[in-house]
Design a protein around this motif. Structure first.
Motif, PDB file in Angstrom:
ATOM      1  N   ALA A   1      -1.192  -9.098   4.400  1.00 56.15           N
ATOM      2  CA  ALA A   1      -0.452  -7.622   4.066  1.00 56.15           C
ATOM      3  C   ALA A   1       0.222  -8.115   2.592  1.00 56.15           C
ATOM      4  O   ALA A   1      -0.162  -7.055   1.773  1.00 56.15           O
ATOM      5  CB  ALA A   1       0.504  -7.354   5.074  1.00 56.15           C
TER       6      ALA A   1
ATOM      7  N   MET B   1       1.352  -5.008   0.073  1.00 58.05           N
ATOM      8  CA  MET B   1       2.367  -4.433   1.076  1.00 58.05           C
ATOM      9  C   MET B   1       3.670  -5.168   1.120  1.00 58.05           C
ATOM     10  O   MET B   1       4.463  -5.495   1.719  1.00 58.05           O
ATOM     11  CB  MET B   1       1.659  -4.643   2.478  1.00 58.05           C
ATOM     12  CG  MET B   1       1.069  -3.543   2.664  1.00 58.05           C
ATOM     13  SD  MET B   1       2.052  -1.833   2.856  1.00 58.05           S
ATOM     14  CE  MET B   1       0.633  -0.617   2.805  1.00 58.05           C
TER      15      MET B   1
ATOM     16  N   SER C   1       1.220  -2.567   7.378  1.00 60.60           N
ATOM     17  CA  SER C   1       1.380  -3.841   7.202  1.00 60.60           C
ATOM     18  C   SER C   1       1.324  -4.788   8.433  1.00 60.60           C
ATOM     19  O   SER C   1       0.714  -5.797   8.394  1.00 60.60           O
ATOM     20  CB  SER C   1       2.734  -4.217   6.699  1.00 60.60           C
ATOM     21  OG  SER C   1       3.828  -3.790   7.609  1.00 60.60           O
TER      22      SER C   1
ATOM     23  N   TYR D   1       6.316  -2.692  -0.292  1.00 64.34           N
ATOM     24  CA  TYR D   1       6.159  -1.399   0.247  1.00 64.34           C
ATOM     25  C   TYR D   1       6.089  -1.325   1.599  1.00 64.34           C
ATOM     26  O   TYR D   1       6.374  -0.064   2.031  1.00 64.34           O
ATOM     27  CB  TYR D   1       4.822  -0.748  -0.486  1.00 64.34           C
ATOM     28  CG  TYR D   1       4.787  -0.326  -1.822  1.00 64.34           C
ATOM     29  CD1 TYR D   1       5.976   0.285  -2.332  1.00 64.34           C
ATOM     30  CD2 TYR D   1       3.403  -0.119  -2.652  1.00 64.34           C
ATOM     31  CE1 TYR D   1       6.038   0.922  -3.537  1.00 64.34           C
ATOM     32  CE2 TYR D   1       3.583   0.439  -3.627  1.00 64.34           C
ATOM     33  CZ  TYR D   1       4.968   0.809  -4.320  1.00 64.34           C
ATOM     34  OH  TYR D   1       4.858   1.521  -5.688  1.00 64.34           O
ATOM     35  N   ALA D   2       6.106  -2.464   2.233  1.00 62.77           N
ATOM     36  CA  ALA D   2       5.863  -2.333   3.770  1.00 62.77           C
ATOM     37  C   ALA D   2       7.153  -1.622   4.406  1.00 62.77           C
ATOM     38  O   ALA D   2       7.190  -1.093   5.530  1.00 62.77           O
ATOM     39  CB  ALA D   2       5.757  -3.793   4.419  1.00 62.77           C
TER      40      ALA D   2
ATOM     41  N   ASN E   1       3.831   3.014   5.875  1.00 61.78           N
ATOM     42  CA  ASN E   1       3.432   1.570   5.287  1.00 61.78           C
ATOM     43  C   ASN E   1       3.926   0.506   6.445  1.00 61.78           C
ATOM     44  O   ASN E   1       3.199  -0.814   6.228  1.00 61.78           O
ATOM     45  CB  ASN E   1       4.361   1.335   4.153  1.00 61.78           C
ATOM     46  CG  ASN E   1       3.963   2.146   2.842  1.00 61.78           C
ATOM     47  OD1 ASN E   1       2.624   2.955   2.929  1.00 61.78           O
ATOM     48  ND2 ASN E   1       4.549   2.144   1.689  1.00 61.78           N
TER      49      ASN E   1
END
Length: 455
Positions: free
Chosen positions: A402, A407, A421, A410-411, A417
């Motif tokens: 991820a 990610m 992930s 941004y996860a 998001n």
């Protein structure tokens, strides 16, 4: 595989009577490697590498024969297509394959002796927890207890919803409690197999139990009763004489696990040697900036939800009241120090996790280890994504699939998001290969260590 190559070399350098090898050494090596691949694929498809198959001479012989015959057919077909002249005197080919059989049989006999020694030391026994204090468990326990080769150690029985709470033993095995008890057991014991011993008429409850144990790094199986016929198209496995449906498989089991551990220690050891000067400079910069510890140490859930202390370079001002449930809000987050901002932009703050890898608590590649109650918006990450807990079936990673795919920061920015992930983490677990790890590490080095999404 080594036996097949050894037989090829012997047939080349040790011609028997007039049966000298008709191929050049390079030709023979190519043919031998093709046979190695074909033989291994056939043995894998026959599930011939299970421990119990080594201890049964008839089964072992049938597996060898079932893998060798197609391998030899492939070999003859290749020679017919590319080197038909050498088949006019096929004595060398016969000698080579006879040597193969002899060496493979000797190898199996040696392995049988070694497995016998391991069995006497109880090294190959699998630790089992049975979920369900009922008649099906009553039938299953004696069968598992009677398995001599490999065998099973039954840690106990756990009650499912609807089981009689007055029952304290099943077939002589103690009932340890309910599912909460199973959680405690898994944190303190190694569990190899979780058996969901419920009748198939309670399928809805089975699905609930599968979700409840999906974070335990173990094989999860559902047995078929004596009066039930197991479908031939399903993922079936044997436990003694009982056929079971395997609904979850422990990741990195057997040779994959050995390869993964070797990768971790080799990469981490090289990284320590190469990056020690950089880590020393980072430590000096943190110390010169002001008071506070150089390293940030925080407890996080790891493999099997077992807590471990993760190491990072401290990049924020010391605040005893910050429980880290809210992730970094961006580069302008007031909690970040000036030196910390630079370390985070270049991912230098993550380097001390190399020592977590050397301690066996983390892997170089794996799911990111989040704080236990990490929030995504106003909701806990673990509550937001149904399959979040499955990430704990493997060690957390310094980098991951991820993170290498954008990610990393941004996860935690949105629910969408967060779900994406987790999907990536689960994809990694089910599609793992050494080559995939290499690609993730390379992508992390090229684009994942710095950039506008890293803060």
């Amino acid at each position: 595989m080594a036996m097949i190559l050894c037989a090829a070399i012997l047939s080349y350098y040790w011609p028997v009577l007039v049966y000298a090898n008709q191929l050049t050494f390079f030709q023979l090596l190519v043919l031998a490697l093709i046979e190695v691949v074909a033989f291994h694929q056939m043995m894998t498809r026959l599930v011939a590498y299970r421990v119990e198959h080594y201890t049964n001479p008839i089964t072992s012989a049938l597996h060898l024969l079932g893998a060798l015959l197609p391998t030899w057919v492939i070999s003859v077909a290749i020679l017919t297509s590319f080197a038909p002249d050498v088949l006019r005197s096929p004595g060398w080919l016969l000698v080579w394959h006879i040597l193969q059989v002899l060496l493979l049989v000797v190898g199996r006999l040696v392995q049988r002796v070694l497995i016998g020694m391991a069995n006497r030391q109880r090294l190959l026994r699998r630790r089992v927890v049975i979920v369900g204090a009922n008649e099906l468990a009553e039938q299953l326990i004696p069968e598992l207890s009677g398995v001599t080769h490999g065998g099973y150690d039954i840690l106990g029985v756990v009650r499912s919803t609807g089981d009689d709470t007055a029952v304290d033993r099943v077939a002589g095995v103690p009932v340890l409690g309910d599912l909460e008890t199973l959680n405690s057991i898994s944190l303190n014991e190694t569990i190899d197999i979780v058996v969901i011993a419920l009748p198939w008429s309670r399928a809805q409850e089975m699905f609930h139990l599968m979700e409840a144990v999906n974070w335990i790094a173990a094989d999860v199986v559902i047995p078929f009763g004596r009066d039930q016929v197991a479908p031939s198209y399903a993922g079936l496995t044997q436990m003694g004489r009982t056929t079971t449906l395997q609904v979850m498989s422990r990741p990195f089991k057997g040779s994959q696990g050995v390869l993964k551990v070797a990768e971790d220690y080799v990469v981490a050891s090289v990284a320590v040697l190469l990056l020690s000067p950089l880590m020393l400079m980072a430590a000096i910069a943190i110390r010169l900036e002001g008071p506070g510890p150089i390293l940030f140490r925080q407890w996080r859930p790891g493999f099997g939800r077992k807590p471990f202390a993760i190491y990072k370079f401290r990049t924020m001002h010391v605040n005893p009241n910050d429980d880290a449930t809210i992730g970094t809000t961006g580069r302008s987050d007031p909690r970040i120090t000036r030196v910390g901002a630079v370390l985070r932009r270049l991912s230098i703050d993550e380097l001390p996790q190399i020592f977590n890898v050397l301690r066996g608590e983390m892997s170089i590649v794996g799911p990111r280890p989040y704080v236990a109650n990490m929030l995504v918006g106003n909701e806990r990450f673990s509550d937001l994504v149904a399959k979040y807990a499955e990430r704990h079936r493997i060690k957390p990673g310094l980098t991951g699939y991820a993170q290498a795919n954008g990610m990393r920061s941004y996860a935690l920015r949105s629910a969408e998001n967060a779900r994406r992930s987790i999907e990536m983490d689960l994809h990694y677990m089910t599609h793992w290969s050494l080559w995939l790890d290499i690609k993730i590490m390379f992508k992390t080095l090229v684009s994942g260590l710095a950039g506008r999404n890293v803060f």
